[in-house]
Design a protein around this motif. Structure first.
Motif: not given
Length: 313
Positions: A61, A200, A204
């Motif tokens: 991610g 995310f 992230y």
């Protein structure tokens, strides 16, 4: 070996076609340069960027910078909101195509041809490389992905190859305004990081920021052409030294005549020139050939105000 009449016939046909078609003309003119190095740079960038995206970024991610990051966002958003998966390679290619058309008319044909090849190799390898998860630790993925991506970008730039995307926009704005436009790249990357946070989670987004930072540092370590150096040369042979700098390095020289040494009051000439760090070894070689007795001092990472030609031979 003597060339056959068929070779001469077809070569004449190609040259005649080239006079009528800009793309062929561009390819023929490229063949006179170090096109093998540029092609190698395109392939290596495409492969390393694909490994960074498919092996490290996507499984964890983490988002890349620039157009690659935008293609990742397009792929994620289309799948989450509309249930339609758009491959990253397709999004990457689609975003670059209008920029390549713009570059063809506004920057130059040789530049566009090699950028097109780089974009094509990158999209091909992104599609070809399978998505592999080596580790579930996002920070490790961000760092190692950035090392691969930064190495690819640095190697491409070192071989005078553009990766497309924001490079094209930066060159166009620089040609129009005469200024570097890092703000554009920064703004786009900030947008990518914000989107990563929304999709995310902000954890992230921070990993993506780490990836962008590390990739930039790796690229700077490999691509030293943008780093300027000022050389001051004290010599008794100014004509020979100046000729070497002009004809071998293709750099300008400022001449200060009648300089006097304080110790023995000997008259000498001082020459000042600006080179890139990538040219430094060649500069040292040419100076030994021109005047082994010259006294040379070099200042690293000097700031330039005014015109400095980025040589792309």
């Amino acid at each position: 070996m003597k060339k056959s009449k068929y070779y001469r016939y077809f070569r004449k046909k190609i040259l005649r076609l080239a006079q009528q078609h800009e793309f062929l003309k561009g390819l023929i003119s490229i063949s006179r340069e170090k096109y093998a190095e540029r092609l190698t740079g395109s392939v290596i960038y495409g492969l390393l960027s694909a490994i960074a995206v498919k092996v490290f970024y996507v499984p964890s991610g983490v988002y890349s910078s620039g157009v690659t990051g935008l293609a990742q966002i397009l792929s994620t958003v289309s799948e989450r909101l509309f249930g339609v998966y758009i491959p990253i390679s397709l999004g990457f290619y689609a975003i670059n195509i209008p920029l390549l058309i713009l570059a063809w008319y506004k920057i130059g044909h040789k530049f566009t041809i090699f950028t097109f090849l780089t974009v094509t190799f990158s999209a091909f390898f992104i599609q070809l490389v399978p998505e592999i998860t080596l580790t579930d630790e996002p920070l490790m993925n961000a760092i190692f992905g950035a090392i691969f991506l930064g190495t690819g970008i640095g190697y491409a730039l070192k071989n005078n190859v553009s990766s497309g995307g924001l490079d094209i926009i930066s060159i166009l704005v620089r040609k129009r305004t005469g200024k570097n436009v890092g703000a554009i790249s920064t703004a786009v990357n900030i947008g990518i990081m914000l989107m990563a946070g929304l999709l995310f989670g902000w954890e992230y987004a921070l990993y993506s920021m780490v990836a962008v930072f590390v990739a930039g540092r790796v690229m700077d370590a490999i691509y030293v052409k943008q780093k300027k150096m000022q050389a001051m040369i004290v010599t008794n042979k100014p004509e020979r030294v100046t000729a070497r700098i002009h004809h071998k390095l293709h750099r300008g020289v400022t001449i200060i005549n009648e300089a006097e040494g304080a110790y023995n009051h000997e008259k000498k000439t001082v020459l000042i020139t600006i080179i890139t760090q990538a040219e430094f070894n060649e500069f040292k070689y040419q100076m030994k050939k021109a005047d082994p007795m010259a006294f040379i001092s070099v200042a690293e990472n000097v700031q330039i105000i005014g015109r400095f030609v980025e040589d792309d031979r």
